[in-house]
Design an enzyme around this catalytic site. Sequence first.
Site, PDB file in Angstrom:
ATOM      1  N   HIS A 216      13.078  41.873  26.737  1.00  0.00           N
ATOM      2  CA  HIS A 216      12.554  43.097  27.332  1.00  0.00           C
ATOM      3  C   HIS A 216      13.030  43.175  28.785  1.00  0.00           C
ATOM      4  CE1 HIS A 216       9.681  46.352  28.060  1.00  0.00           C
ATOM      5  NE2 HIS A 216       9.469  45.773  29.223  1.00  0.00           N
TER       6      HIS A 216
ATOM      7  N   CYS B 217       6.157  44.305  23.422  1.00  0.00           N
ATOM      8  CA  CYS B 217       7.596  44.000  23.462  1.00  0.00           C
ATOM      9  C   CYS B 217       7.965  42.645  24.065  1.00  0.00           C
ATOM     10  CB  CYS B 217       8.346  45.065  24.245  1.00  0.00           C
ATOM     11  SG  CYS B 217       8.137  46.735  23.626  1.00  0.00           S
TER      12      CYS B 217
HETATM   13 CA   LIG Z   1       8.498  46.783  21.055  1.00  0.00          CA
END
Ligand SMILES: [Ca+2]
Length: 501
Positions: free
Chosen positions: A125, A71
């Site tokens: 993120h 991510c």
């Molecule tokens: Ca992801």
Amino acid sequence: MNLKRLKIIFLAACIPWLAQAEKPNVLLILVDDLKPAMGCYGDAAAKTPHMDALAKRGMRFDLAYCNQAVCAPSRFTLMLGSHSTSTGLYGLGSQLRQGVPKAVTMPQYFAKHGYRTESLGKVFHIGHGNKGDPKSFSVPHFHDKVIEYLDPASTDGGKLTREEALFTNQRLGQIRSLPRGAAFESPVAEDADYADGRVAEETIRRLEAAKERRTKDGTPFFITAGFVRPHLPFSAPKKYWDMFDPAKLPMPKNEVFPKGAPQVALKRGGEIAAYKPVPTSGQVGETLKRELIHGYYASTSYADAQIGKVTAALDRLGLAKNTIIVLWGDHGWHLGDLGIWTKHTNFEQANRIPILIIAPGVTKPGSVTKQLTETVDIFPTLAELAGLPVPKGPQPIDGVSLVPVLMNPQIRVRNHAFHVYPRRKLGRAIRTERYRLVEWKNHAQPDGKIEYELYDYQSDPHETQNHAATRPKVVGELKAILAKYPKPATRSRRPDKGRKK
Ligand SMILES: [Ca+2]
């Protein structure tokens, strides 16, 4: 007259808003952990009518790859236009402003050119020590949950679970002492009982306000809406689970590692084992396998329905004609293929992503390209579509503009995609239309052993065999491409002990 000038005149003739000096709006739709398990990519099991409808409106990229299959780094590559090997931002806890303090992110760049930039849901993120990047946006980020449960049974009666703690920056040093949450739940619930439903509703309110602003003073918008399903846990309302007959879902066909692949490339367990009832060894039995695959498809349909609400609002508000839409998945996902679950590898399933681009007046409806594409290409592409100067950083801009491809899907602006994954060694990969070469090397130990993988997607699409030892000529050609890349940046320090997720 030089070529560059000619190109601008040509583009201005092709792109209506350039001719009128009117800037297009941008709606960037990010979907967490979405592989091309979508109807428009030929997945017969998927139920994704709204994303399929988007594909019909613009261009589908069939050979699109993330730059790192996890991510936070993947989202950094999107927002910076830079490979993680250029910035050192390889980790979930890597801090953007520590690693590249003066970076000008894509939304920041648009803001400098008169755009109002907004972000909702999962964009950067957040978690594992990361708190997002307020400098990127004109207004505070609309934050919502990634890990979310409605059913008390999913959380041992309402306890803070490991993944909830990691994604909310709580108890980061004591994660192992916390209980595991459920891998999935399917309560009777409304869409807005979970984050993606709320993010869709707020995005619609933002679009309505943006329309008024645009009408009043002409301010263009750059809105990024991030949806979190199908990221684990597969928490989605029951009605989306009910869309599928689990007996008919595709099960993994090949569950063993490729023959001859080096140990460093392989993975068992990991993220999937952070959720119950997956055994902590990461071994997934047959019943659970089917439940997880069901959960992935149901969660994708749930996210799809929220995206449908946002695009319907864009149409209702009359914004579609001058709004560029990009849909992007941050990396792929292993659904038990090669015996692997989730991401964090350099294999095809973890790295191939969906990219759809709808640029009114530029892309032809329903067009498809096999242009190899990387996440880092999106920044220079959107800048060119908006008529902004070519972005120059200060961070290294590793992407290339895809505008020529948007105008003609046969045109090629690059002949391979590059991606990486760090383990004990750094795995750097070159993906061409036919092959993938992965080099595993510890760059701090130049005399250490270097290992290679070669996959041939023409003769062996499911990566059953590493061909590196038997195809030295192909390996040599791909190594020559890799040799042109700069020495990878060393890893930016992780301030926390959060695990990779
Ligand atoms: Ca992801």
